[in-house]
Design a protein around this motif. Structure first.
Motif, PDB file in Angstrom:
ATOM      1  N   ASP A   8       0.269  -1.158  14.690  1.00 13.82           N
ATOM      2  CA  ASP A   8       1.732  -1.212  14.750  1.00 13.82           C
ATOM      3  C   ASP A   8       2.425  -0.683  13.505  1.00 13.82           C
ATOM      4  O   ASP A   8       3.520  -0.145  13.584  1.00 13.82           O
ATOM      5  CB  ASP A   8       2.213  -2.639  14.993  1.00 13.82           C
ATOM      6  CG  ASP A   8       1.943  -3.114  16.404  1.00 13.82           C
ATOM      7  OD1 ASP A   8       1.638  -2.267  17.267  1.00 13.82           O
ATOM      8  OD2 ASP A   8       2.014  -4.326  16.649  1.00 13.82           O
ATOM      9  N   ILE A   9       1.797  -0.857  12.346  1.00 15.61           N
ATOM     10  CA  ILE A   9       2.493  -0.560  11.097  1.00 15.61           C
ATOM     11  C   ILE A   9       1.836   0.544  10.276  1.00 15.61           C
ATOM     12  O   ILE A   9       2.494   1.472   9.830  1.00 15.61           O
ATOM     13  CB  ILE A   9       2.624  -1.833  10.239  1.00 15.61           C
ATOM     14  CG1 ILE A   9       3.472  -2.861  10.982  1.00 15.61           C
ATOM     15  CG2 ILE A   9       3.206  -1.533   8.863  1.00 15.61           C
ATOM     16  CD1 ILE A   9       3.518  -4.224  10.347  1.00 15.61           C
ATOM     17  N   PHE A  10       0.540   0.441  10.078  1.00 17.33           N
ATOM     18  CA  PHE A  10      -0.124   1.309   9.114  1.00 17.33           C
ATOM     19  C   PHE A  10      -0.699   2.591   9.693  1.00 17.33           C
ATOM     20  O   PHE A  10      -1.007   3.517   8.965  1.00 17.33           O
ATOM     21  CB  PHE A  10      -1.243   0.537   8.396  1.00 17.33           C
ATOM     22  CG  PHE A  10      -0.736  -0.643   7.619  1.00 17.33           C
ATOM     23  CD1 PHE A  10       0.006  -0.464   6.466  1.00 17.33           C
ATOM     24  CD2 PHE A  10      -0.986  -1.924   8.058  1.00 17.33           C
ATOM     25  CE1 PHE A  10       0.486  -1.553   5.767  1.00 17.33           C
ATOM     26  CE2 PHE A  10      -0.519  -3.027   7.353  1.00 17.33           C
ATOM     27  CZ  PHE A  10       0.227  -2.831   6.206  1.00 17.33           C
ATOM     28  N   GLY A  11      -0.868   2.638  10.977  1.00 19.32           N
ATOM     29  CA  GLY A  11      -1.496   3.812  11.557  1.00 19.32           C
ATOM     30  C   GLY A  11      -3.004   3.685  11.504  1.00 19.32           C
ATOM     31  O   GLY A  11      -3.557   2.742  10.969  1.00 19.32           O
ATOM     32  N   ASN A  12      -3.664   4.643  12.074  1.00 22.32           N
ATOM     33  CA  ASN A  12      -5.111   4.600  12.195  1.00 22.32           C
ATOM     34  C   ASN A  12      -5.800   4.724  10.839  1.00 22.32           C
ATOM     35  O   ASN A  12      -5.385   5.503   9.993  1.00 22.32           O
ATOM     36  CB  ASN A  12      -5.578   5.726  13.122  1.00 22.32           C
ATOM     37  CG  ASN A  12      -6.956   5.480  13.687  1.00 22.32           C
ATOM     38  OD1 ASN A  12      -7.488   4.379  13.579  1.00 22.32           O
ATOM     39  ND2 ASN A  12      -7.516   6.490  14.300  1.00 22.32           N
ATOM     40  N   GLY A  13      -6.837   3.934  10.637  1.00 26.46           N
ATOM     41  CA  GLY A  13      -7.658   4.068   9.445  1.00 26.46           C
ATOM     42  C   GLY A  13      -7.322   3.139   8.299  1.00 26.46           C
ATOM     43  O   GLY A  13      -7.868   3.287   7.216  1.00 26.46           O
ATOM     44  N   ALA A  14      -6.440   2.168   8.503  1.00 28.20           N
ATOM     45  CA  ALA A  14      -6.106   1.226   7.430  1.00 28.20           C
ATOM     46  C   ALA A  14      -7.283   0.289   7.188  1.00 28.20           C
ATOM     47  O   ALA A  14      -8.049  -0.031   8.101  1.00 28.20           O
ATOM     48  CB  ALA A  14      -4.863   0.422   7.785  1.00 28.20           C
ATOM     49  N   ASP A  15      -7.432  -0.145   5.966  1.00 31.77           N
ATOM     50  CA  ASP A  15      -8.503  -1.054   5.575  1.00 31.77           C
ATOM     51  C   ASP A  15      -8.160  -2.480   6.019  1.00 31.77           C
ATOM     52  O   ASP A  15      -7.238  -3.091   5.485  1.00 31.77           O
ATOM     53  CB  ASP A  15      -8.688  -0.987   4.060  1.00 31.77           C
ATOM     54  CG  ASP A  15      -9.778  -1.898   3.548  1.00 31.77           C
ATOM     55  OD1 ASP A  15     -10.518  -2.507   4.356  1.00 31.77           O
ATOM     56  OD2 ASP A  15      -9.898  -2.015   2.309  1.00 31.77           O
ATOM     57  N   HIS A  16      -8.906  -3.000   6.980  1.00 32.06           N
ATOM     58  CA  HIS A  16      -8.627  -4.329   7.510  1.00 32.06           C
ATOM     59  C   HIS A  16      -8.792  -5.420   6.459  1.00 32.06           C
ATOM     60  O   HIS A  16      -8.035  -6.389   6.446  1.00 32.06           O
ATOM     61  CB  HIS A  16      -9.518  -4.625   8.720  1.00 32.06           C
ATOM     62  CG  HIS A  16      -9.128  -3.844   9.928  1.00 32.06           C
ATOM     63  ND1 HIS A  16      -9.487  -4.202  11.195  1.00 32.06           N
ATOM     64  CD2 HIS A  16      -8.394  -2.712  10.069  1.00 32.06           C
ATOM     65  CE1 HIS A  16      -8.999  -3.343  12.064  1.00 32.06           C
ATOM     66  NE2 HIS A  16      -8.349  -2.422  11.391  1.00 32.06           N
ATOM     67  N   ARG A  17      -9.762  -5.277   5.582  1.00 32.65           N
ATOM     68  CA  ARG A  17      -9.938  -6.275   4.521  1.00 32.65           C
ATOM     69  C   ARG A  17      -8.719  -6.301   3.603  1.00 32.65           C
ATOM     70  O   ARG A  17      -8.281  -7.367   3.179  1.00 32.65           O
ATOM     71  CB  ARG A  17     -11.207  -6.000   3.716  1.00 32.65           C
ATOM     72  CG  ARG A  17     -12.483  -6.447   4.438  1.00 32.65           C
ATOM     73  CD  ARG A  17     -13.662  -6.229   3.507  1.00 32.65           C
ATOM     74  NE  ARG A  17     -14.877  -6.920   3.720  1.00 32.65           N
ATOM     75  CZ  ARG A  17     -15.113  -8.218   3.786  1.00 32.65           C
ATOM     76  NH1 ARG A  17     -14.139  -9.045   3.725  1.00 32.65           N
ATOM     77  NH2 ARG A  17     -16.312  -8.714   3.930  1.00 32.65           N
ATOM     78  N   ALA A  18      -8.155  -5.152   3.311  1.00 35.82           N
ATOM     79  CA  ALA A  18      -6.957  -5.096   2.460  1.00 35.82           C
ATOM     80  C   ALA A  18      -5.759  -5.733   3.161  1.00 35.82           C
ATOM     81  O   ALA A  18      -4.952  -6.428   2.529  1.00 35.82           O
ATOM     82  CB  ALA A  18      -6.645  -3.653   2.074  1.00 35.82           C
ATOM     83  N   ILE A  19      -5.641  -5.513   4.466  1.00 32.20           N
ATOM     84  CA  ILE A  19      -4.557  -6.135   5.232  1.00 32.20           C
ATOM     85  C   ILE A  19      -4.695  -7.652   5.189  1.00 32.20           C
ATOM     86  O   ILE A  19      -3.733  -8.371   4.921  1.00 32.20           O
ATOM     87  CB  ILE A  19      -4.548  -5.624   6.692  1.00 32.20           C
ATOM     88  CG1 ILE A  19      -4.169  -4.143   6.740  1.00 32.20           C
ATOM     89  CG2 ILE A  19      -3.603  -6.460   7.547  1.00 32.20           C
ATOM     90  CD1 ILE A  19      -4.342  -3.503   8.108  1.00 32.20           C
ATOM     91  N   ILE A  20      -5.895  -8.140   5.432  1.00 27.14           N
ATOM     92  CA  ILE A  20      -6.132  -9.588   5.428  1.00 27.14           C
ATOM     93  C   ILE A  20      -5.923 -10.169   4.038  1.00 27.14           C
ATOM     94  O   ILE A  20      -5.311 -11.234   3.892  1.00 27.14           O
ATOM     95  CB  ILE A  20      -7.536  -9.900   5.984  1.00 27.14           C
ATOM     96  CG1 ILE A  20      -7.577  -9.529   7.470  1.00 27.14           C
ATOM     97  CG2 ILE A  20      -7.912 -11.357   5.756  1.00 27.14           C
ATOM     98  CD1 ILE A  20      -8.968  -9.502   8.075  1.00 27.14           C
ATOM     99  N   ASP A  21      -6.391  -9.476   3.018  1.00 27.56           N
ATOM    100  CA  ASP A  21      -6.153  -9.952   1.645  1.00 27.56           C
ATOM    101  C   ASP A  21      -4.657 -10.033   1.350  1.00 27.56           C
ATOM    102  O   ASP A  21      -4.192 -10.979   0.700  1.00 27.56           O
ATOM    103  CB  ASP A  21      -6.840  -9.036   0.628  1.00 27.56           C
ATOM    104  CG  ASP A  21      -8.359  -9.160   0.649  1.00 27.56           C
ATOM    105  OD1 ASP A  21      -8.875 -10.176   1.180  1.00 27.56           O
ATOM    106  OD2 ASP A  21      -9.023  -8.231   0.141  1.00 27.56           O
ATOM    107  N   GLY A  22      -3.891  -9.071   1.847  1.00 31.44           N
ATOM    108  CA  GLY A  22      -2.440  -9.093   1.664  1.00 31.44           C
ATOM    109  C   GLY A  22      -1.790 -10.257   2.382  1.00 31.44           C
ATOM    110  O   GLY A  22      -0.893 -10.913   1.842  1.00 31.44           O
ATOM    111  N   LEU A  23      -2.248 -10.527   3.597  1.00 30.72           N
ATOM    112  CA  LEU A  23      -1.715 -11.678   4.336  1.00 30.72           C
ATOM    113  C   LEU A  23      -2.033 -12.979   3.608  1.00 30.72           C
ATOM    114  O   LEU A  23      -1.175 -13.849   3.456  1.00 30.72           O
ATOM    115  CB  LEU A  23      -2.297 -11.719   5.754  1.00 30.72           C
ATOM    116  CG  LEU A  23      -1.809 -10.657   6.724  1.00 30.72           C
ATOM    117  CD1 LEU A  23      -2.642 -10.686   7.996  1.00 30.72           C
ATOM    118  CD2 LEU A  23      -0.337 -10.840   7.030  1.00 30.72           C
ATOM    119  N   ARG A  24      -3.263 -13.124   3.149  1.00 33.14           N
ATOM    120  CA  ARG A  24      -3.684 -14.351   2.477  1.00 33.14           C
ATOM    121  C   ARG A  24      -2.978 -14.533   1.137  1.00 33.14           C
ATOM    122  O   ARG A  24      -2.846 -15.648   0.653  1.00 33.14           O
ATOM    123  CB  ARG A  24      -5.201 -14.370   2.273  1.00 33.14           C
ATOM    124  CG  ARG A  24      -5.996 -14.367   3.559  1.00 33.14           C
ATOM    125  CD  ARG A  24      -5.787 -15.603   4.399  1.00 33.14           C
ATOM    126  NE  ARG A  24      -6.244 -16.769   3.666  1.00 33.14           N
ATOM    127  CZ  ARG A  24      -5.776 -17.998   3.811  1.00 33.14           C
ATOM    128  NH1 ARG A  24      -4.823 -18.236   4.673  1.00 33.14           N
ATOM    129  NH2 ARG A  24      -6.240 -18.993   3.107  1.00 33.14           N
TER     130      ARG A  24
END
Length: 83
Positions: free
Chosen positions: A19-35
């Protein structure tokens, strides 16, 4: 951070990537940002004294927690209502 949290939030990270980052975003970085993100819920006695207010508070808290955010509550003590 435990690998369990990355597994638990994998679908959230995937949805944010699409929805936001487009294809290929680092899922661990997204989760770390949420946490690393905290949300504060502030309410007063009048709003949290009704069943509807308590339901709204509980629903918001659960949604934020399910997204992996840290949640800080600033809520007065009231008796639970189930009218």
């Amino acid at each position: 951070m435990s690998d369990d949290i990355y597994e638990a939030l994998a679908r959230t990270a995937l949805l944010l990537e699409l929805d936001i980052f487009g294809n290929g975003a680092d899922h661990r970085a997204i989760i770390d940002g949420l946490r690393a993100t905290a949300a504060r819920i502030i309410t007063d006695r009048a709003n949290v004294s009704s069943p509807a207010g308590q339901t709204a508070l509980t629903t918001l808290y659960r949604q934020l927690a399910m997204m992996g955010l840290q949640v800080d509550l600033d809520v007065p003590h009231v008796d639970p209502r189930g009218d």
